[in-house]
Design a protein around this motif. Structure first.
Motif, PDB file in Angstrom:
ATOM      1  N   ALA A  79       0.833  -1.202   0.000  1.00 18.19           N
ATOM      2  CA  ALA A  79       0.000   0.000   0.000  1.00 18.19           C
ATOM      3  C   ALA A  79       0.868   1.253   0.000  1.00 18.19           C
ATOM      4  N   ARG A  80       1.899   1.246   0.798  1.00 20.25           N
ATOM      5  CA  ARG A  80       2.808   2.389   0.863  1.00 20.25           C
ATOM      6  C   ARG A  80       3.491   2.612  -0.487  1.00 20.25           C
ATOM      7  N   GLN A  81       3.904   1.535  -1.107  1.00 22.56           N
ATOM      8  CA  GLN A  81       4.581   1.646  -2.397  1.00 22.56           C
ATOM      9  C   GLN A  81       3.650   2.231  -3.462  1.00 22.56           C
ATOM     10  N   ASP A  82       2.428   1.731  -3.549  1.00 22.35           N
ATOM     11  CA  ASP A  82       1.486   2.243  -4.555  1.00 22.35           C
ATOM     12  C   ASP A  82       1.146   3.711  -4.300  1.00 22.35           C
ATOM     13  N   ALA A  83       0.875   4.057  -3.059  1.00 25.31           N
ATOM     14  CA  ALA A  83       0.547   5.459  -2.744  1.00 25.31           C
ATOM     15  C   ALA A  83       1.737   6.367  -3.055  1.00 25.31           C
ATOM     16  N   SER A  84       2.931   5.909  -2.755  1.00 21.96           N
ATOM     17  CA  SER A  84       4.130   6.707  -3.046  1.00 21.96           C
ATOM     18  C   SER A  84       4.319   6.901  -4.545  1.00 21.96           C
ATOM     19  N   ARG A  85       4.024   5.876  -5.325  1.00 21.01           N
ATOM     20  CA  ARG A  85       4.152   6.001  -6.779  1.00 21.01           C
ATOM     21  C   ARG A  85       3.201   7.063  -7.321  1.00 21.01           C
ATOM     22  N   VAL A  86       1.997   7.114  -6.783  1.00 24.12           N
ATOM     23  CA  VAL A  86       1.052   8.138  -7.233  1.00 24.12           C
ATOM     24  C   VAL A  86       1.545   9.519  -6.813  1.00 24.12           C
ATOM     25  N   LEU A  87       1.994   9.634  -5.566  1.00 22.32           N
ATOM     26  CA  LEU A  87       2.445  10.932  -5.066  1.00 22.32           C
ATOM     27  C   LEU A  87       3.669  11.438  -5.809  1.00 22.32           C
ATOM     28  N   TRP A  88       4.466  10.550  -6.326  1.00 19.05           N
ATOM     29  CA  TRP A  88       5.631  10.956  -7.098  1.00 19.05           C
ATOM     30  C   TRP A  88       5.184  11.710  -8.348  1.00 19.05           C
ATOM     31  N   SER A  89       4.090  11.239  -8.963  1.00 17.09           N
ATOM     32  CA  SER A  89       3.602  11.902 -10.180  1.00 17.09           C
ATOM     33  C   SER A  89       2.564  12.989  -9.892  1.00 17.09           C
ATOM     34  N   ASP A  90       1.876  12.894  -8.760  1.00 18.93           N
ATOM     35  CA  ASP A  90       0.857  13.887  -8.405  1.00 18.93           C
ATOM     36  C   ASP A  90       0.943  14.194  -6.911  1.00 18.93           C
ATOM     37  N   PRO A  91       1.814  15.117  -6.529  1.00 18.46           N
ATOM     38  CA  PRO A  91       2.006  15.418  -5.106  1.00 18.46           C
ATOM     39  C   PRO A  91       0.818  16.101  -4.435  1.00 18.46           C
ATOM     40  N   ARG A  92      -0.268  16.346  -5.183  1.00 15.00           N
ATOM     41  CA  ARG A  92      -1.463  16.961  -4.600  1.00 15.00           C
ATOM     42  C   ARG A  92      -2.537  15.943  -4.254  1.00 15.00           C
ATOM     43  N   CYS A  93      -2.260  14.661  -4.411  1.00 14.39           N
ATOM     44  CA  CYS A  93      -3.260  13.613  -4.189  1.00 14.39           C
ATOM     45  C   CYS A  93      -3.455  13.371  -2.687  1.00 14.39           C
ATOM     46  N   THR A  94      -4.434  14.065  -2.133  1.00 14.26           N
ATOM     47  CA  THR A  94      -4.692  13.975  -0.694  1.00 14.26           C
ATOM     48  C   THR A  94      -5.026  12.546  -0.281  1.00 14.26           C
ATOM     49  N   ARG A  95      -5.805  11.866  -1.099  1.00 15.92           N
ATOM     50  CA  ARG A  95      -6.190  10.479  -0.801  1.00 15.92           C
ATOM     51  C   ARG A  95      -4.952   9.595  -0.638  1.00 15.92           C
ATOM     52  N   CYS A  96      -3.945   9.821  -1.478  1.00 18.23           N
ATOM     53  CA  CYS A  96      -2.736   8.991  -1.413  1.00 18.23           C
ATOM     54  C   CYS A  96      -1.879   9.315  -0.196  1.00 18.23           C
ATOM     55  N   TYR A  97      -1.875  10.592   0.216  1.00 25.45           N
ATOM     56  CA  TYR A  97      -1.183  10.915   1.465  1.00 25.45           C
ATOM     57  C   TYR A  97      -1.828  10.168   2.628  1.00 25.45           C
ATOM     58  N   LEU A  98      -3.151  10.135   2.623  1.00 30.35           N
ATOM     59  CA  LEU A  98      -3.854   9.436   3.694  1.00 30.35           C
ATOM     60  C   LEU A  98      -3.578   7.939   3.634  1.00 30.35           C
ATOM     61  N   GLN A  99      -3.594   7.366   2.444  1.00 31.42           N
ATOM     62  CA  GLN A  99      -3.311   5.939   2.312  1.00 31.42           C
ATOM     63  C   GLN A  99      -1.889   5.621   2.777  1.00 31.42           C
ATOM     64  N   ARG A 100      -0.948   6.458   2.358  1.00 36.34           N
ATOM     65  CA  ARG A 100       0.435   6.207   2.761  1.00 36.34           C
ATOM     66  C   ARG A 100       0.608   6.397   4.264  1.00 36.34           C
ATOM     67  N   ALA A 101      -0.088   7.377   4.838  1.00 37.69           N
ATOM     68  CA  ALA A 101      -0.019   7.583   6.281  1.00 37.69           C
ATOM     69  C   ALA A 101      -0.540   6.354   7.027  1.00 37.69           C
ATOM     70  N   LYS A 102      -1.652   5.807   6.561  1.00 35.74           N
ATOM     71  CA  LYS A 102      -2.197   4.603   7.205  1.00 35.74           C
ATOM     72  C   LYS A 102      -1.240   3.425   7.059  1.00 35.74           C
ATOM     73  N   ALA A 103      -0.612   3.301   5.891  1.00 33.40           N
ATOM     74  CA  ALA A 103       0.350   2.219   5.685  1.00 33.40           C
ATOM     75  C   ALA A 103       1.560   2.398   6.600  1.00 33.40           C
ATOM     76  N   CYS A 104       2.054   3.622   6.698  1.00 34.40           N
ATOM     77  CA  CYS A 104       3.200   3.878   7.580  1.00 34.40           C
ATOM     78  C   CYS A 104       2.844   3.596   9.038  1.00 34.40           C
ATOM     79  N   LYS A 105       1.650   3.962   9.432  1.00 34.21           N
ATOM     80  CA  LYS A 105       1.194   3.664  10.800  1.00 34.21           C
ATOM     81  C   LYS A 105       1.188   2.160  11.017  1.00 34.21           C
ATOM     82  N   GLY A 106       0.703   1.401  10.038  1.00 35.25           N
ATOM     83  CA  GLY A 106       0.685  -0.054  10.147  1.00 35.25           C
ATOM     84  C   GLY A 106       2.077  -0.670  10.202  1.00 35.25           C
TER      85      GLY A 106
END
Length: 133
Positions: A79-106
């Motif tokens: 999950a962290r890897q996929d969210a990071s890949r999106v954020l690399w191309s679109d750093p404004r993707c709030t949903r992906c920041y949240l997904q990556r935050a949840k993955a990092c918490k896990g």
């Protein structure tokens, strides 16, 4: 060999004889199947269909969908890897920041999770804020 678009909407208006129209139809079918499996709580199948669609046409929105399915499977690394890949191309993707935050918490990466949660909070109009609490 047809050039594969970076986003499926670039195939709009293709004729039925175009190899891209078949590719796009297959891609859309795989995405629809993935979404249906996700809604049914069949997250392994959703990941499979999303992955097959991503093999055909890479799409940031679909990576985000797959990240959501990985989160439901507690596969925080994926999950962290996929969210990071999106954020690399679109750093404004709030949903992906949240997904990556949840993955990092896990993954017990609390400093990284906090950094991403702060990014979500920087966008007060985001609908993703509702899912944080």
């Amino acid at each position: 060999r047809p050039r594969v678009p970076t986003h499926p909407n670039r195939w709009q208006g293709c004729s039925m004889g175009d190899p891209g129209s078949t590719l796009l139809a297959t891609w859309r079918q795989l995405v629809d199947e993935g979404k249906a499996h996700f809604r049914e709580g069949e997250f392994e199948k959703a990941v499979d269909y999303y992955s097959r669609a991503l093999d055909l046409i890479p799409d940031p929105g679909l990576l985000s969908n797959r990240a959501a399915a990985y989160l439901r499977l507690f596969d925080f690394n994926a999950a962290r890897q996929d969210a990071s890949r999106v954020l690399w191309s679109d750093p404004r993707c709030t949903r992906c920041y949240l997904q990556r935050a949840k993955a990092c918490k896990g993954l017990n990466l609390y400093a990284d999770a906090l950094r991403d949660f702060r990014e979500v909070l920087k966008n007060p109009g985001s609908t993703e804020l509702d899912s944080m609490f």
